[in-house]
Design an enzyme around this catalytic site. Structure first.
Site, PDB file in Angstrom:
ATOM      1  N   ILE A  83      -1.758   3.240 -12.915  1.00 27.62           N
ATOM      2  CA  ILE A  83      -1.053   1.742 -12.983  1.00 27.62           C
ATOM      3  C   ILE A  83      -2.296   1.068 -13.851  1.00 27.62           C
ATOM      4  O   ILE A  83      -1.859  -0.230 -14.179  1.00 27.62           O
ATOM      5  CB  ILE A  83      -1.066   1.145 -11.592  1.00 27.62           C
ATOM      6  CG1 ILE A  83      -2.524   1.357 -10.587  1.00 27.62           C
ATOM      7  CG2 ILE A  83      -0.025   2.064 -10.557  1.00 27.62           C
ATOM      8  CD1 ILE A  83      -2.040   0.506  -9.189  1.00 27.62           C
ATOM      9  N   LYS A  84      -3.340   1.312 -13.872  1.00 28.42           N
ATOM     10  CA  LYS A  84      -4.490   0.684 -14.587  1.00 28.42           C
ATOM     11  C   LYS A  84      -4.594  -0.661 -14.448  1.00 28.42           C
ATOM     12  O   LYS A  84      -4.468  -1.487 -15.231  1.00 28.42           O
ATOM     13  CB  LYS A  84      -4.126   1.074 -16.256  1.00 28.42           C
ATOM     14  CG  LYS A  84      -4.380   2.414 -16.588  1.00 28.42           C
ATOM     15  CD  LYS A  84      -4.454   2.735 -18.092  1.00 28.42           C
ATOM     16  CE  LYS A  84      -4.422   4.140 -18.483  1.00 28.42           C
ATOM     17  NZ  LYS A  84      -3.411   5.270 -18.186  1.00 28.42           N
ATOM     18  N   ARG A  85      -4.668  -1.002 -13.092  1.00 29.85           N
ATOM     19  CA  ARG A  85      -4.595  -2.676 -12.657  1.00 29.85           C
ATOM     20  C   ARG A  85      -6.172  -3.072 -12.740  1.00 29.85           C
ATOM     21  O   ARG A  85      -7.088  -2.218 -12.901  1.00 29.85           O
ATOM     22  CB  ARG A  85      -3.998  -2.696 -11.347  1.00 29.85           C
ATOM     23  CG  ARG A  85      -2.595  -2.355 -11.251  1.00 29.85           C
ATOM     24  CD  ARG A  85      -1.728  -3.018 -12.133  1.00 29.85           C
ATOM     25  NE  ARG A  85      -0.103  -2.938 -11.856  1.00 29.85           N
ATOM     26  CZ  ARG A  85       0.638  -2.170 -12.413  1.00 29.85           C
ATOM     27  NH1 ARG A  85       0.576  -1.359 -13.410  1.00 29.85           N
ATOM     28  NH2 ARG A  85       1.951  -2.106 -12.125  1.00 29.85           N
TER      29      ARG A  85
END
Lengths: 309, 309
Positions: A104-106
């Protein structure tokens, strides 16, 4: 969960994860036509097609691998019906006892990272009750905003015994543009790696590895060697194998001497295997069997190439 | 859309956006109790509460402002029902002719950024038809992975006449950890700003500003001055005003001589205004009216403090 990951890697002999990143182009025509017949050429139809595609692949490979990594973007592109297919995929993988790494690379300011952490790793409190939103086991995190953007994820992950992988040196061609720039004589990705060690020391598994790992692309094996040396107790999630160009022998630098410490992702190379000449005998109808064969071949390639046996 | 943003800023005299970042703690008890009575203490109940909260605030302020910035994390924390409230909020803001800036901070390898771009700015193709997934007008992007992670957003934004803001110098306390580190004598955020100029030159509006802007926190006004100088034709989205500590006079550096070039965000300071002593006369029942008054006060503070009149 890091202990479970290590145990499952040992049992399967497969330090790999299947990237469940379904583009509609990968889904065989007959799967799409069935979904569109039921739900129309709509976002719901597209979501149904990728869910049926995922389910068949999961059924065909779950006993061979420890983990899957669904890339949320591939679902987000179809709006809410897509996100519902993401959640259905996560839930089904849990049923099959697979470890789920949400790609999700948040990452955001503290309170906002806290909200992402609640949604993806923890539980939201609603009045007197609490609920998991998405409930991944691990997620991926972007470190650009620094420690106070990462800490809220660790704060939620510790009591949940869950983990995360921090983008360090990514597999894409432009990754060097900022990540390779020298700061006091060392590239930015090494400074990030030092922080991964520091952040990870707060959340160690019984197996000796941290719940906080790093993402380091297979496409940069020399950098992988240096980063392996800096992050001795952090797992490395390695994208870039297969369709992005890296092969088993490029991966030797990513493992520790115990044969652990890395988990290699392949997405297109597995889920769209039936489109490769090597697996064309399976045909579109046999797409899931082609994926199973591609997983078996990947395990062999990595075990031999990376010298794990 | 950048032309529309400029036109709306000129017409309202308000270079501001309201951050629709609803924490449940901000929602007055009577709104929550009504939602829980209808939907239970569930994720659906929480989503209904934040939607009703948003709707009342939008109704109270939409005529005063050009734009809103919903932070997707605050919705994602409630899983799928939360994401549905996000979409409902976007749609309602479009109905009210507000420009919608989706604060999503995405960014990934090329094909994956392409999927995010499809979902948030463009249309997904399903068979012979195509559909918007979320349909924001602008989004925020994380640049850590470099040009090939940003370009797919521009490729989708150009035909849609939509835009984006690239994280450059963020407002949080740890932002300096990586962003301030010196590379060839200049901090990383300046190198990112140079790229914003380059990326933005591909997608210019008729107003003379680019569709590609930057995020620069109000909490670092000296850096804002330098970045304003580098990115002359790029809008700056400025978080950090109000609850994060900055005030109108800190913002003078962020505007160009034409009085344009910046749009200032306030989230908690507006949407939870009724909780501040200054607005307590409105009471919880008057939360939306308190938000309206807080918007009027913010416009005054910025116009005077930043010398816009």
């Amino acid at each position: 969960m890091i202990d479970k990951l290590v145990e499952k890697i040992r049992r399967t002999g497969a330090p790999i994860e299947v990237g469940l990143d379904p583009m509609l182009d990968y889904v065989p025509e007959f799967v799409k036509q069935k979904a569109y017949a039921e739900q129309g050429e709509t976002l719901e139809g597209a979501a149904e097609a990728i869910w049926q595609f995922n389910k068949a692949i999961i059924d065909a490979v779950y006993d061979l691998i420890p983990a899957v990594k669904p890339q949320i973007a591939m679902y987000e592109q179809f709006g809410i019906p897509g996100i519902m297919a993401f959640k259905k995929t996560l839930d089904y993988c849990h049923e099959k006892d697979l470890i789920v790494i949400g790609d999700i690379k948040r990452g955001d300011i503290g309170s906002t990272s806290g909200a992402y952490a609640t949604g993806h790793l923890g539980k939201a409190q609603v009045g007197s009750r609490s609920y998991y939103g998405f409930n991944e086991d691990f997620i991926t995190i972007n470190p650009y905003m620094g420690t106070d953007s990462v800490q809220p994820f660790i704060d939620v992950a510790v009591p949940e015994k869950k983990g995360m992988f921090i983008l360090t040196k990514t597999s894409n061609p432009s990754s060097g543009e900022f990540q390779d720039r020298l700061i006091d004589g060392r590239p930015l990705y090494e400074w990030v790696a030092e922080k991964v060690v520091e952040w990870g020391s707060q959340h160690m598994g019984e197996c000796g590895y941290s719940y906080v790992g790093a993402v380091v692309g297979a496409t940069y094996p020399e950098m992988g060697k240096v980063l392996r040396g800096i992050m001795k107790k952090n797992f490395i999630l390695v994208p870039g194998y297969g369709a992005q160009g890296a092969k088993g022998s490029d991966l030797v630098n990513y493992f520790n001497e115990d044969g652990l410490g890395a988990i290699v992702n392949s997405s297109r190379g597995i889920i769209a295997a039936y489109k490769q000449p090597k697996y064309e005998k399976f045909g579109p109808e046999g797409f899931a069997d082609a994926s199973r064969q591609a997983v078996l071949d990947m395990i062999e390639d990595i075990q031999v190439g990376a010298g794990l046996r």
